[in-house]
Design a protein around this motif. Structure first.
Motif, PDB file in Angstrom:
ATOM      1  N   ALA A 203       0.352  -1.185   0.043  1.00 23.19           N
ATOM      2  CA  ALA A 203      -0.191  -0.417   0.128  1.00 23.19           C
ATOM      3  C   ALA A 203       0.859   1.292   0.504  1.00 23.19           C
ATOM      4  CB  ALA A 203      -0.708   0.206   1.239  1.00 23.19           C
ATOM      5  N   ARG A 204       1.652   1.063   1.202  1.00 23.45           N
ATOM      6  CA  ARG A 204       2.746   2.704   1.029  1.00 23.45           C
ATOM      7  C   ARG A 204       3.321   2.467  -0.888  1.00 23.45           C
ATOM      8  NH1 ARG A 204       7.838   2.095   1.282  1.00 23.45           N
ATOM      9  NH2 ARG A 204       8.400  -0.177   2.590  1.00 23.45           N
ATOM     10  N   VAL A 205       4.559   1.902  -1.119  1.00 26.59           N
ATOM     11  CA  VAL A 205       4.990   1.260  -2.494  1.00 26.59           C
ATOM     12  C   VAL A 205       3.722   1.568  -3.221  1.00 26.59           C
ATOM     13  CG1 VAL A 205       6.315   0.068  -4.298  1.00 26.59           C
ATOM     14  CG2 VAL A 205       6.159  -0.511  -2.340  1.00 26.59           C
ATOM     15  N   ASP A 206       2.311   1.845  -3.574  1.00 21.79           N
ATOM     16  CA  ASP A 206       1.307   1.921  -4.769  1.00 21.79           C
ATOM     17  C   ASP A 206       1.310   3.168  -4.377  1.00 21.79           C
ATOM     18  OD1 ASP A 206       1.190  -0.590  -5.510  1.00 21.79           O
ATOM     19  OD2 ASP A 206      -0.506  -0.647  -4.437  1.00 21.79           O
ATOM     20  N   ALA A 207       0.872   3.527  -2.823  1.00 21.24           N
ATOM     21  CA  ALA A 207       1.604   5.760  -2.610  1.00 21.24           C
ATOM     22  C   ALA A 207       2.047   6.512  -3.363  1.00 21.24           C
ATOM     23  CB  ALA A 207       0.505   5.769  -1.314  1.00 21.24           C
ATOM     24  N   VAL A 208       3.306   5.839  -3.564  1.00 21.90           N
ATOM     25  CA  VAL A 208       4.088   6.710  -3.676  1.00 21.90           C
ATOM     26  C   VAL A 208       4.383   6.652  -5.131  1.00 21.90           C
ATOM     27  CG1 VAL A 208       6.773   6.518  -4.536  1.00 21.90           C
ATOM     28  CG2 VAL A 208       6.338   5.736  -2.143  1.00 21.90           C
ATOM     29  N   LEU A 209       4.281   5.097  -5.857  1.00 18.26           N
ATOM     30  CA  LEU A 209       3.941   5.289  -7.470  1.00 18.26           C
ATOM     31  C   LEU A 209       2.587   5.718  -8.104  1.00 18.26           C
ATOM     32  CD1 LEU A 209       4.798   1.892  -7.891  1.00 18.26           C
ATOM     33  CD2 LEU A 209       6.250   3.330  -8.687  1.00 18.26           C
ATOM     34  N   SER A 210       2.044   6.137  -7.263  1.00 18.57           N
ATOM     35  CA  SER A 210       0.719   7.169  -7.751  1.00 18.57           C
ATOM     36  C   SER A 210       1.398   8.730  -7.559  1.00 18.57           C
ATOM     37  CB  SER A 210      -0.712   6.156  -7.452  1.00 18.57           C
ATOM     38  OG  SER A 210      -0.818   6.644  -5.968  1.00 18.57           O
TER      39      SER A 210
END
Length: 445
Positions: A203-210
């Protein structure tokens, strides 16, 4: 269920039929014992770990020396040291350091202060202290292999019992099967906790990429927010996301300030170039006038030479300004490139972590599948042995207690399968019906 109702149920189920006065005294003992256990357990919850005897601490001590702009390591104080039975560390240079009752942070502060005092340093060195290995725990009572076992962070009662071969059986074959089943079940719980941890990271990585401003955790994880383990897991991932976001913005802000400075320099250089252009124009006119006077014999050639030198000097200065302007424009372009590189670096790190997470998810799923198949095979091979483990989960079949030092005194805590184990704990497993006398003894203390 209310506490009085629990004791009434215990009176009927546990103690059997006896006189009313005896029952009441035993129930009172049960109440006192459980109250002690609850109070002691509450005292341990949420506290920072305090090292004790037999713990091995890894220590590193550094001192920043501004004169050389280097970090100097105090090598004699860097290494692994064992806490003595008296609760002390014996360290080079500074001698004996008491650690009993202190947290790791307090120990590191004490080491830095003692070194500063012993050596006479102006500034206190920085010391980092972490647990290298914990003191062992002990399992005794109705387990297959009582004894001393190494402690690992996050260890639960059921995992510790599985290390001791399980409870309730003395047959070697059954013990082996039960141990395998307990181990598989413990592995399943660990794999599930690992999977949820991976979901939080994803979830954290997805937030960074988005490019999101905060982490949005999946519903499966949010539904477990009441569990301190998972709520802390989500808080840590959100904190890590915010820390990295602040770090990136700090770098970009510094580059933007450099960009503003470069733009101001270019503007100033352009103004200077315009001023020099005017001076060159005036100097050119003056040179033309001097040339006319020299051709008419009205002035000396020395004045003509001075006028030529003045024009050449102004043109040279104008050329220097042009070169400075070009260099500043190149610096400005590099700043823009550096800003793009900062964004790309954080994105590449996130993409790399996302790839790692995919591998971890696949590995976790494969391991969980293997453990499920192993449990299925055990159930087929020895259904009675596996069923006996399920029966032993009944809290009134076996009594599991932990002897633990709480606030300097030994306490006996009643525990369940998933309760945490701490270094130095003594886990005891006994038949529930044999505990009435022990409860009375403990409650009377």
């Amino acid at each position: 269920m209310r506490f009085s109702s629990i004791c009434d149920w215990v009176k009927r189920q546990w103690f059997g039929s006896t006189s009313k006065d005896t029952l009441n005294s035993k129930v009172a003992a049960c109440s006192a014992f459980l109250a002690i256990a609850i109070a002691a357990g509450g005292a341990q919850a949420g506290e920072e770990y305090v090292p004790g005897p037999q713990d091995t601490l890894k220590i590193r001590v550094y001192e920043w020396r501004p004169s050389t702009m280097t970090a100097f390591e105090w090598a004699p104080l860097s290494g692994e040291f064992v806490v003595s039975s008296a609760g002390n560390l014996s360290l080079p240079i500074i001698g004996t350091v008491p650690v009993s009752g202190k947290t790791l942070e307090q120990i590191s502060e004490t080491i830095g202060q003692r070194l500063q005092s012993e050596v006479g340093l102006q500034k206190r060195p920085s010391a980092s202290v972490e647990i290298s290995s914990y003191r062992p725990l002990f399992v005794t009572g109705l387990v297959a292999t009582p004894g001393k076992y190494n402690y690992n962070p996050g260890l639960t009662v059921i995992q510790a019992l599985s290390m001791a071969g399980g409870i309730g059986s003395t047959d070697a074959n059954v013990i082996g099967l039960q141990r395998d089943a307990l181990s598989s079940r413990g592995q399943m719980r660990e794999l599930e906790a690992e999977r949820l941890g991976l979901l939080a990271r994803q979830a954290r990585v997805d937030a960074v990429l988005s490019g999101a401003s905060s982490v949005t955790f999946p519903a499966e994880l949010v539904s477990k927010a009441k569990d301190p383990r998972f709520s802390r897991m989500m808080e840590e991932e959100q904190s890590l996301f915010e820390t990295r976001e602040r770090s990136m913005m700090t770098e970009i802000d510094a580059l933007n300030r450099a960009k503003v400075l470069a733009n101001n320099q270019i503007a100033a250089l352009k103004e200077k170039s315009a001023s020099l252009a005017k001076q060159i124009e005036l100097a050119g006119k003056d040179l033309n006038s001097v040339n006319k006077l020299v051709s008419q014999g009205l002035t000396v050639t020395a004045r003509q030479l001075g006028a030529n030198q003045n024009v050449a000097e102004l043109e040279s200065r104008n050329l220097d300004v042009s070169l400075a302007t070009l260099k500043t424009e190149q610096d400005l372009a590099k700043v823009d490139q550096d800003i793009a590189d900062v964004h790309n670096r954080y994105r590449v790190n996130a993409l790399t972590e996302a790839a790692e997470l995919r591998d971890r998810f696949a590995s976790n799923a494969e391991k969980a599948k293997t453990e499920r198949e192993q449990l299925k095979n055990l159930q087929i091979r020895a259904p009675s042995a596996i069923a006996s483990i399920a029966e032993e989960k009944d809290p009134f079949t076996f009594l599991m207690t932990i002897n633990r030092v709480v606030d300097g005194s030994m306490r006996t805590l009643v525990v369940n399968d998933n309760d945490p184990v701490l270094p130095g704990d003594v886990i005891r497993v006994e038949q529930r019906e044999e505990q009435s006398a022990a409860v009375s003894d403990v409650s009377s203390n």
